[in-house]
Design a protein around this motif. Sequence first.
Motif, short mmCIF file in Angstrom:
data_model
loop_
_atom_site.label_atom_id
_atom_site.label_comp_id
_atom_site.label_asym_id
_atom_site.label_seq_id
_atom_site.Cartn_x
_atom_site.Cartn_y
_atom_site.Cartn_z
N UNK A 1 -43.91 63.97 6.11
CA UNK A 1 -45.13 64.40 6.78
C UNK A 1 -44.83 65.05 8.13
N UNK A 2 -43.88 64.46 8.87
CA UNK A 2 -43.48 65.05 10.15
C UNK A 2 -42.87 66.44 9.95
N UNK A 3 -41.98 66.56 8.97
CA UNK A 3 -41.35 67.86 8.69
C UNK A 3 -42.41 68.92 8.38
N UNK A 4 -43.36 68.55 7.52
CA UNK A 4 -44.41 69.50 7.14
C UNK A 4 -45.24 69.91 8.36
N UNK A 5 -45.61 68.94 9.18
CA UNK A 5 -46.40 69.23 10.38
C UNK A 5 -45.64 70.16 11.32
N UNK B 1 -43.15 72.21 10.56
CA UNK B 1 -43.01 73.53 9.95
C UNK B 1 -44.31 74.33 10.10
N UNK B 2 -45.46 73.66 9.92
CA UNK B 2 -46.75 74.34 10.11
C UNK B 2 -46.93 74.79 11.56
N UNK B 3 -46.33 74.02 12.49
CA UNK B 3 -46.43 74.38 13.91
C UNK B 3 -45.48 75.53 14.26
N UNK B 4 -44.60 75.93 13.31
CA UNK B 4 -43.75 77.08 13.54
C UNK B 4 -42.30 76.76 13.89
N UNK B 5 -41.91 75.51 13.81
CA UNK B 5 -40.53 75.15 14.13
C UNK B 5 -39.63 75.38 12.91
N UNK B 6 -38.38 75.69 13.18
CA UNK B 6 -37.41 75.96 12.12
C UNK B 6 -36.78 74.66 11.62
N UNK B 7 -36.34 74.73 10.36
CA UNK B 7 -35.78 73.55 9.69
C UNK B 7 -34.64 72.92 10.48
N UNK B 8 -33.72 73.73 11.01
CA UNK B 8 -32.55 73.20 11.72
C UNK B 8 -32.97 72.36 12.93
N UNK B 9 -33.91 72.89 13.73
CA UNK B 9 -34.35 72.18 14.93
C UNK B 9 -35.14 70.92 14.55
N UNK B 10 -35.90 71.00 13.48
CA UNK B 10 -36.65 69.83 13.02
C UNK B 10 -35.69 68.71 12.64
N UNK B 11 -34.67 69.03 11.86
CA UNK B 11 -33.70 68.02 11.44
C UNK B 11 -32.96 67.42 12.63
N UNK B 12 -32.57 68.27 13.58
CA UNK B 12 -31.86 67.77 14.76
C UNK B 12 -32.78 66.90 15.61
N UNK B 13 -34.05 67.24 15.71
CA UNK B 13 -35.00 66.42 16.48
C UNK B 13 -35.18 65.06 15.81
N UNK B 14 -35.26 65.04 14.49
CA UNK B 14 -35.39 63.76 13.78
C UNK B 14 -34.14 62.91 13.95
N UNK B 15 -32.97 63.54 13.95
CA UNK B 15 -31.73 62.81 14.22
C UNK B 15 -31.73 62.25 15.64
N UNK B 16 -32.24 63.02 16.60
CA UNK B 16 -32.34 62.59 18.00
C UNK B 16 -33.22 61.35 18.09
#
Length: 158
Positions: free
Chosen positions: A29-33, A35-50
Amino acid sequence: MTESVLDVLMYLFETAGEDGLPPEPNRDGLREELERAGFHHREIERALEWLDGLAGHRGGDVASPPTDRAVRIYAHSERARMDAEGRGYMMYLEQIGILSPHQRELVIDRLMALDSEEIDVDDIKWVVLMVLFSQPGEESAYARMEDLVFDDRAWVVH
């Protein structure tokens, strides 16, 4: 859109609400949100790891926590990314009682986990807010830090 991991984290932080992110948020759900907000997959994954790294430190399981009288010597890699102003700001936050030595170490760890080559005082402010927000019982320190974030005049180099 050019964004960093910190941009993704700030977006999550600002949209999390009063309860913050749950300890085990719905990652899909976070990834989808995001991505809808315009963030790229790489930054999303790194933020979740953070965030995983932050959650891993919530227990306060430091082998030997620093004492209040300890002096922090920054490693070369830390000095290369955080200039004297940033290190001075960290010391200032300790001196006014917003950060404990243990929290300082957690903030430094999370700052080093960001993807930016240079860490400025604004980056430090936001990471400190996120760290304090994630720790139960730190509402007062969080409120004080929030005042500092939104009142740039509070930090003046003498």
